[in-house]
Motif scaffolding. Structure first.
Motif, PDB file in Angstrom:
ATOM      1  N   HIS A 474       1.598 -16.492  14.262  1.00  0.00           N
ATOM      2  CA  HIS A 474       2.899 -15.974  14.670  1.00  0.00           C
ATOM      3  C   HIS A 474       3.405 -14.913  13.699  1.00  0.00           C
ATOM      4  CE1 HIS A 474       3.217 -18.997  17.800  1.00  0.00           C
ATOM      5  NE2 HIS A 474       2.917 -19.931  16.901  1.00  0.00           N
ATOM      6  N   ILE A 475       2.652 -14.633  12.646  1.00  0.00           N
ATOM      7  CA  ILE A 475       3.014 -13.612  11.682  1.00  0.00           C
ATOM      8  C   ILE A 475       2.264 -12.328  12.022  1.00  0.00           C
ATOM      9  CG2 ILE A 475       1.200 -14.339  10.081  1.00  0.00           C
ATOM     10  CD1 ILE A 475       3.035 -13.623   7.771  1.00  0.00           C
ATOM     11  N   THR A 476       2.910 -11.180  11.869  1.00  0.00           N
ATOM     12  CA  THR A 476       2.290  -9.891  12.174  1.00  0.00           C
ATOM     13  C   THR A 476       1.412  -9.457  11.011  1.00  0.00           C
ATOM     14  OG1 THR A 476       4.227  -9.264  13.488  1.00  0.00           O
ATOM     15  CG2 THR A 476       2.718  -7.505  12.854  1.00  0.00           C
ATOM     16  N   LEU A 477       0.137  -9.199  11.288  1.00  0.00           N
ATOM     17  CA  LEU A 477      -0.817  -8.795  10.261  1.00  0.00           C
ATOM     18  C   LEU A 477      -0.968  -7.282  10.253  1.00  0.00           C
ATOM     19  CD1 LEU A 477      -3.574 -11.516  10.815  1.00  0.00           C
ATOM     20  CD2 LEU A 477      -1.655 -11.562   9.211  1.00  0.00           C
ATOM     21  N   HIS A 478      -0.984  -6.698   9.068  1.00  0.00           N
ATOM     22  CA  HIS A 478      -1.133  -5.255   8.900  1.00  0.00           C
ATOM     23  C   HIS A 478      -2.385  -5.002   8.072  1.00  0.00           C
ATOM     24  CE1 HIS A 478       3.030  -4.450  10.344  1.00  0.00           C
ATOM     25  NE2 HIS A 478       3.277  -5.625   9.761  1.00  0.00           N
ATOM     26  N   PRO A 479      -3.530  -4.760   8.697  1.00  0.00           N
ATOM     27  CA  PRO A 479      -4.763  -4.499   7.941  1.00  0.00           C
ATOM     28  C   PRO A 479      -4.762  -3.087   7.358  1.00  0.00           C
ATOM     29  CG  PRO A 479      -5.201  -4.383  10.294  1.00  0.00           C
ATOM     30  CD  PRO A 479      -3.769  -4.806  10.161  1.00  0.00           C
ATOM     31  N   VAL A 480      -5.160  -2.954   6.092  1.00  0.00           N
ATOM     32  CA  VAL A 480      -5.209  -1.649   5.421  1.00  0.00           C
ATOM     33  C   VAL A 480      -6.552  -1.523   4.714  1.00  0.00           C
ATOM     34  CG1 VAL A 480      -2.711  -1.497   5.124  1.00  0.00           C
ATOM     35  CG2 VAL A 480      -4.095  -2.581   3.358  1.00  0.00           C
ATOM     36  N   ARG A 481      -6.980  -0.272   4.546  1.00  0.00           N
ATOM     37  CA  ARG A 481      -8.250   0.005   3.890  1.00  0.00           C
ATOM     38  C   ARG A 481      -8.056   0.665   2.538  1.00  0.00           C
ATOM     39  NH1 ARG A 481     -12.316   4.038   4.147  1.00  0.00           N
ATOM     40  NH2 ARG A 481     -10.879   5.353   5.331  1.00  0.00           N
ATOM     41  N   LYS A 482      -6.941   1.390   2.354  1.00  0.00           N
ATOM     42  CA  LYS A 482      -6.646   2.070   1.094  1.00  0.00           C
ATOM     43  C   LYS A 482      -5.244   1.719   0.626  1.00  0.00           C
ATOM     44  CE  LYS A 482      -9.649   6.069   1.955  1.00  0.00           C
ATOM     45  NZ  LYS A 482      -9.699   7.547   2.033  1.00  0.00           N
ATOM     46  N   VAL A 483      -4.987   1.993  -0.653  1.00  0.00           N
ATOM     47  CA  VAL A 483      -3.686   1.683  -1.224  1.00  0.00           C
ATOM     48  C   VAL A 483      -2.590   2.499  -0.559  1.00  0.00           C
ATOM     49  CG1 VAL A 483      -2.321   1.784  -3.341  1.00  0.00           C
ATOM     50  CG2 VAL A 483      -4.671   0.988  -3.438  1.00  0.00           C
ATOM     51  N   GLU A 484      -2.864   3.772  -0.274  1.00  0.00           N
ATOM     52  CA  GLU A 484      -1.834   4.594   0.343  1.00  0.00           C
ATOM     53  C   GLU A 484      -1.438   4.107   1.729  1.00  0.00           C
ATOM     54  OE1 GLU A 484      -5.619   7.241   0.146  1.00  0.00           O
ATOM     55  OE2 GLU A 484      -4.586   5.751  -1.088  1.00  0.00           O
ATOM     56  N   GLU A 485      -2.374   3.489   2.442  1.00  0.00           N
ATOM     57  CA  GLU A 485      -2.039   2.916   3.743  1.00  0.00           C
ATOM     58  C   GLU A 485      -1.092   1.735   3.589  1.00  0.00           C
ATOM     59  OE1 GLU A 485      -5.502   1.922   5.966  1.00  0.00           O
ATOM     60  OE2 GLU A 485      -6.513   3.828   5.577  1.00  0.00           O
ATOM     61  N   ALA A 486      -1.295   0.918   2.577  1.00  0.00           N
ATOM     62  CA  ALA A 486      -0.405  -0.211   2.340  1.00  0.00           C
ATOM     63  C   ALA A 486       0.990   0.258   1.953  1.00  0.00           C
ATOM     64  CB  ALA A 486      -0.990  -1.099   1.244  1.00  0.00           C
ATOM     65  N   LEU A 487       1.066   1.282   1.105  1.00  0.00           N
ATOM     66  CA  LEU A 487       2.363   1.795   0.705  1.00  0.00           C
ATOM     67  C   LEU A 487       3.075   2.460   1.875  1.00  0.00           C
ATOM     68  CD1 LEU A 487       1.398   3.276  -2.796  1.00  0.00           C
ATOM     69  CD2 LEU A 487       2.350   1.030  -2.259  1.00  0.00           C
ATOM     70  N   ARG A 488       2.310   3.060   2.788  1.00  0.00           N
ATOM     71  CA  ARG A 488       2.923   3.675   3.975  1.00  0.00           C
ATOM     72  C   ARG A 488       3.503   2.607   4.904  1.00  0.00           C
ATOM     73  NH1 ARG A 488      -1.353   6.118   5.805  1.00  0.00           N
ATOM     74  NH2 ARG A 488      -1.259   7.710   4.174  1.00  0.00           N
ATOM     75  N   GLU A 489       2.826   1.447   4.972  1.00  0.00           N
ATOM     76  CA  GLU A 489       3.353   0.355   5.792  1.00  0.00           C
ATOM     77  C   GLU A 489       4.647  -0.207   5.198  1.00  0.00           C
ATOM     78  OE1 GLU A 489       2.349  -0.941   8.596  1.00  0.00           O
ATOM     79  OE2 GLU A 489       0.399  -0.012   8.910  1.00  0.00           O
ATOM     80  N   LEU A 490       4.743  -0.218   3.876  1.00  0.00           N
ATOM     81  CA  LEU A 490       5.903  -0.807   3.218  1.00  0.00           C
ATOM     82  C   LEU A 490       7.107   0.145   3.181  1.00  0.00           C
ATOM     83  CD1 LEU A 490       4.207  -2.588   0.190  1.00  0.00           C
ATOM     84  CD2 LEU A 490       5.288  -3.703   2.121  1.00  0.00           C
ATOM     85  N   PHE A 491       6.856   1.423   2.904  1.00  0.00           N
ATOM     86  CA  PHE A 491       7.958   2.367   2.659  1.00  0.00           C
ATOM     87  C   PHE A 491       8.059   3.469   3.720  1.00  0.00           C
ATOM     88  CE2 PHE A 491       6.412   0.769  -1.453  1.00  0.00           C
ATOM     89  CZ  PHE A 491       7.549   0.111  -1.889  1.00  0.00           C
ATOM     90  N   GLY A 492       7.123   3.491   4.694  1.00  0.00           N
ATOM     91  CA  GLY A 492       7.178   4.470   5.753  1.00  0.00           C
ATOM     92  C   GLY A 492       6.695   5.852   5.336  1.00  0.00           C
TER      93      GLY A 492
END
Length: 492
Positions: A474-492
């Motif tokens: 029931h939790i939304t998963l956000h798969p990322v491959r690089k650090v910049e992708e993770a930061l883009r998911e967090l801060f837009g």
């Protein structure tokens, strides 16, 4: 009359030498040889051990450790049987020990002064009424131990003590609730301790602490290298020949290592570290060596005024509930041993006031922090060369899980741009030198723990998504491959 002989012993590994040496040839440490006096009238080590054999109950029937009767056996001829472990009635301690205390084992419990080693041990012994226990204290008097036991027992009857007529039942609270099988002995002589063991024949022996015990066969003061080594060797032989487990409490040096020769940690079966900041309420029980279980297990206690309380769900206590709107805070799903828990990572980034930037980490590896900051500057493009960076793991924990990398980077960036991370987000992922987010183990348990605590979004490595079915969560998963992708998911 012959004079005493001078010998030199390495304080790190116990290596002996006839003269002082700057560098130990066994362990390679410098300036560790200490001078000791050896009396010519002292018996040889073999004579001491033979004398101990005759005074230890159960030693005569077991010849496995006797040099005169031992013989080589084929591996297939050795009987295969598992002795049932002793339930300590403490889930945290049982987990760290690998499922309970093994009969005939010797356990070394170390920790800083005042951290709660004696409290944990006495509290555990009070919950073992079915075992006959000999508690040997070389530091405290019997009256002091009784006062501590009263405090621990009173906490168990706190609800009962709230009644107005509690004073009428004071005899019950202080006397009748104690087990007759817990024997207290205040003694420093090893020979006297073995005499009491032979007379009482206990099921479990506790030595508090090994640095205060001394034997007459060694001409040095208690706590010296020779005394600790010989006393520990005699107690080890007693445990292996009689099958009675022995718990040793050890002191910690200013460097954070167990006091005494390094051979003390080699000869015991299990080494447990009781750690934590005295200014925090949490205490961590960590296994450093275990011949009968995993060394990655972790036990968490909460220090209260009336003793130690087991923390069965540390995630709810380690997370601050009012961090919404605050920058520099990220939540990570970590695993220590078999237990997943969510931990709060705090970061503070500010301009260097004295020219040279500072890098400080509490509860996290300092060298790994420097590596992550280099990745953040080289691969993502954020300039942190002239910034002070401080990292803290909330609750006084020290976490070694590599999945913390992603939360450390996210917390640093959140503090650098002064933008908070939205509530309900957590993450888990190892960061490589090229900026990629590497997969982590046991991702299902991490996700389940985050979902149980009400988190709505979680960032995970993209590679871990191959073995998952996102529809069952029931939790939304956000798969990322690089650090910049993770930061883009967090801060837009």
């Amino acid at each position: 009359m012959a004079k005493d002989r001078i010998a030199y012993v390495c304080s790190n590994c116990g290596q002996e030498s006839a003269k002082w040496i700057g560098k130990c040839p066994a362990c390679g440490q410098w300036n560790t040889f200490k001078e000791i006096k050896v009396s010519p009238s002292s018996p040889k080590l073999g004579e001491v051990r033979r004398a101990l054999n005759t005074s230890i109950p159960g030693a005569s029937g077991i010849s496995a450790l006797s040099a005169s009767t031992a013989k080589a056996l084929r591996l297939r001829d050795i009987s295969n049987h598992d002795d049932p472990r002793i339930d300590m009635h403490d889930e945290e301690l049982n987990r760290v020990l690998g499922g309970g205390l093994v009969p005939g084992s010797i356990v070394l419990l170390g920790g800083e002064p005042g951290i709660g080693k004696s409290t944990l041990t006495l509290q555990t012994m009070l919950h073992l009424p079915e075992k006959k226990i000999l508690y040997v204290s070389g530091e405290e008097s019997a009256h002091q131990l009784k006062m501590r036991a009263n405090r621990l027992k009173k906490s168990e009857h706190s609800d009962y003590s709230e009644h107005s007529d509690y004073s009428e039942h004071s005899d019950y609270s202080e006397h009748s609730d104690y087990s007759d099988n817990l024997l207290i002995l205040t003694e420093n002589s090893l020979e006297s301790i073995f005499d009491h063991i032979k007379a009482e024949v206990p099921d479990l022996v506790v030595i508090d602490s090994i640095q205060t015990i001394m034997t007459e066969d060694v001409e040095s003061s208690a706590g010296s290298i020779a005394q600790v080594r010989e006393c520990a060797s005699a107690l080890l032989r007693f445990a292996k020949t009689s099958g009675v487990p022995v718990i040793l409490i050890g002191h910690i040096t200013k460097e954070g290592t167990l006091a005494g020769p390094k051979i003390l940690e080699h000869i015991v079966d299990t080494v447990i570290q009781f750690e934590g900041d005295q200014h925090y309420m949490y205490r961590i029980l960590r296994s450093m060596k275990n011949r009968f279980g995993s060394t990655s297990e972790l036990g968490i206690y909460e220090m209260q005024q009336n003793g130690l309380r087991q923390v069965s769900n540390p995630s709810e206590l380690l997370l601050t509930q009012d961090h919404e709107g605050l920058s520099g805070i990220a939540i990570s799903s970590a695993i220590e041993g078999v237990r997943p828990f969510l931990v709060e990572t705090q970061a503070l980034v500010s301009s260097a006031a004295y020219g040279t930037p500072q890098r400080s980490a509490t509860g996290f590896d300092q060298r790994r922090l420097n590596m992550l900051l280099a990745v953040l500057e080289k691969r993502v493009g954020f300039k942190l060369m002239q910034k002070d960076v401080f990292i803290n793991i909330a609750g006084g924990l020290r976490v070694t899980d590599l999945a913390m990398d992603l939360s450390v980077i996210a917390a640093v960036l959140s503090s650098n741009v002064d933008t908070p991370i939205e509530s309900g987000w957590c993450m888990a992922g190892e960061v490589g030198l090229s900026g990629e987010v590497r997969p982590v183990n046991r991702i299902e348990q991490r996700i389940a723990e985050a979902e149980k605590l009400g988190f709505t979004d979680m960032i995970i490595p993209k590679y871990n998504l191959k073995s998952l079915n996102p529809k069952k969560y029931h939790i939304t998963l956000h798969p990322v491959r690089k650090v910049e992708e993770a930061l883009r998911e967090l801060f837009g």
